[in-house]
Design an enzyme around this catalytic site. Structure first.
Site, mmCIF file in Angstrom:
data_model
loop_
_atom_site.group_PDB
_atom_site.id
_atom_site.type_symbol
_atom_site.label_atom_id
_atom_site.label_comp_id
_atom_site.label_asym_id
_atom_site.label_seq_id
_atom_site.Cartn_x
_atom_site.Cartn_y
_atom_site.Cartn_z
ATOM 1 N N SER A 113 -11.788 -2.003 7.899
ATOM 2 C CA SER A 113 -12.402 -0.706 7.577
ATOM 3 C C SER A 113 -13.857 -0.708 8.041
ATOM 4 C CB SER A 113 -12.354 -0.448 6.067
ATOM 5 O OG SER A 113 -11.028 -0.405 5.623
ATOM 6 N N HIS A 128 -3.912 -1.682 7.231
ATOM 7 C CA HIS A 128 -3.439 -1.549 5.850
ATOM 8 C C HIS A 128 -1.985 -1.060 5.828
ATOM 9 C CE1 HIS A 128 -7.892 -0.869 4.718
ATOM 10 N NE2 HIS A 128 -7.542 -1.985 4.125
ATOM 11 N N ARG A 178 -5.801 -11.735 7.764
ATOM 12 C CA ARG A 178 -5.996 -11.511 9.198
ATOM 13 C C ARG A 178 -6.333 -12.798 9.925
ATOM 14 N NH1 ARG A 178 -9.810 -6.687 7.637
ATOM 15 N NH2 ARG A 178 -9.933 -8.152 5.934
ATOM 16 N N LYS A 214 -19.536 -2.702 -3.594
ATOM 17 C CA LYS A 214 -19.797 -2.136 -2.270
ATOM 18 C C LYS A 214 -20.227 -0.674 -2.428
ATOM 19 C CE LYS A 214 -16.209 -5.043 -0.330
ATOM 20 N NZ LYS A 214 -14.846 -5.104 0.155
HETATM 21 P P1 ADP Z 1 -11.144 -5.448 -0.046
HETATM 22 O O1 ADP Z 1 -12.464 -4.811 -0.296
HETATM 23 O O2 ADP Z 1 -10.375 -5.805 -1.267
HETATM 24 O O3 ADP Z 1 -11.145 -6.548 0.993
HETATM 25 P P2 ADP Z 1 -9.926 -3.795 1.919
HETATM 26 O O4 ADP Z 1 -9.670 -2.363 1.818
HETATM 27 O O5 ADP Z 1 -10.925 -4.229 2.946
HETATM 28 O O6 ADP Z 1 -10.300 -4.269 0.512
HETATM 29 O O7 ADP Z 1 -8.564 -4.559 2.193
HETATM 30 C C1 ADP Z 1 -7.506 -4.535 1.280
HETATM 31 C C2 ADP Z 1 -6.512 -5.578 1.689
HETATM 32 O O8 ADP Z 1 -5.976 -5.254 2.965
HETATM 33 C C3 ADP Z 1 -7.104 -6.981 1.835
HETATM 34 O O9 ADP Z 1 -6.129 -7.908 1.436
HETATM 35 C C4 ADP Z 1 -7.352 -7.106 3.314
HETATM 36 O O10 ADP Z 1 -7.326 -8.447 3.741
HETATM 37 C C5 ADP Z 1 -6.180 -6.326 3.852
HETATM 38 N N1 ADP Z 1 -6.449 -5.803 5.182
HETATM 39 C C6 ADP Z 1 -7.433 -4.978 5.585
HETATM 40 N N2 ADP Z 1 -7.368 -4.731 6.907
HETATM 41 C C7 ADP Z 1 -6.298 -5.442 7.366
HETATM 42 C C8 ADP Z 1 -5.704 -5.642 8.650
HETATM 43 N N3 ADP Z 1 -6.198 -5.094 9.745
HETATM 44 N N4 ADP Z 1 -4.622 -6.436 8.723
HETATM 45 C C9 ADP Z 1 -4.135 -7.027 7.615
HETATM 46 N N5 ADP Z 1 -4.643 -6.890 6.385
HETATM 47 C C10 ADP Z 1 -5.708 -6.115 6.253
#
Ligand code: ADP
Length: 165
Positions: free
Chosen positions: A128, A17, A90, A41
């Site tokens: 995450s 992030h 990703r 979630k």
């Molecule tokens: P959501 O529940 O909206 O997917 P996340 O917290 O999982 O929320 O992710 C928020 C954003 O950050 C999303 O666009 C996700 O693709 C991006 N993201 C999460 N982890 C990574 C990572 N390791 N590399 C790039 N982008 C990421």
């Protein structure tokens, strides 16, 4: 002033992030990290915990705000006068869902663009979800998350262990 919203669940914030955030800061004057409240979630960290962790993990960046929102993302975007939403990509597995969301959001509010940013390759496997799973099984997440998140996992574990004993 070009403002972007970086929305997500952030349960918890990871180094992936932060990589995306740093890239977004090169493109926008201000980035608002917006924790989604109405997610279906069942989060591991509470909303307040996720916000505090995000604030601590991003305190050394200029032009970053941490907030939360409920309801439609487009309504929040209008309210903050942002012009773009930032999302991380990703792998191809992210793509289909993200494309659908981006096109639907454009239908709902055409003055907003969704900007996709790719992280450093070393974060392409990081989520995450996987971090929570490693921590739950007692693995080391030090290199995957900011130090405050590592500490928060340890505190949660200590509380649970005490509870069980
Ligand atoms: P959501 O529940 O909206 O997917 P996340 O917290 O999982 O929320 O992710 C928020 C954003 O950050 C999303 O666009 C996700 O693709 C991006 N993201 C999460 N982890 C990574 C990572 N390791 N590399 C790039 N982008 C990421």
């Amino acid at each position: 002033m070009k403002i972007a919203i970086y929305p997500g669940t952030f349960d918890p914030v990871t180094n992936g992030h932060l990589d995306i955030l740093e890239r977004a800061l090169k493109l926008f004057d201000k980035v608002i990290i917006a924790v989604a409240r109405n997610t279906s979630k069942n989060p591991f960290f509470t909303e307040d915990e996720r916000i505090v962790l995000l604030k601590q993990a991003t305190k050394h960046y200029k032009n970053v705000e941490v907030d939360s929102f409920e309801g439609l993302l487009v309504d929040y975007v209008k309210h903050t006068k942002a012009t773009a939403v930032v999302r991380g990509l990703r792998a191809m597995t992210d793509f289909e869902y993200e494309l659908q969301m981006a096109l639907m959001n454009r239908k709902l509010y055409e003055n907003m663009e969704t900007v996709f940013l790719m992280p450093n390759e070393k974060y392409t496997y990081l989520s995450s979800n996987i971090v929570r799973e490693i921590a739950r099984l007692g693995g080391n997440v030090t290199k995957l998350v900011p130090p405050v998140v590592n500490k928060a996992f340890k505190q949660k574990k200590a509380v649970r262990d005490n509870f069980i004993l």
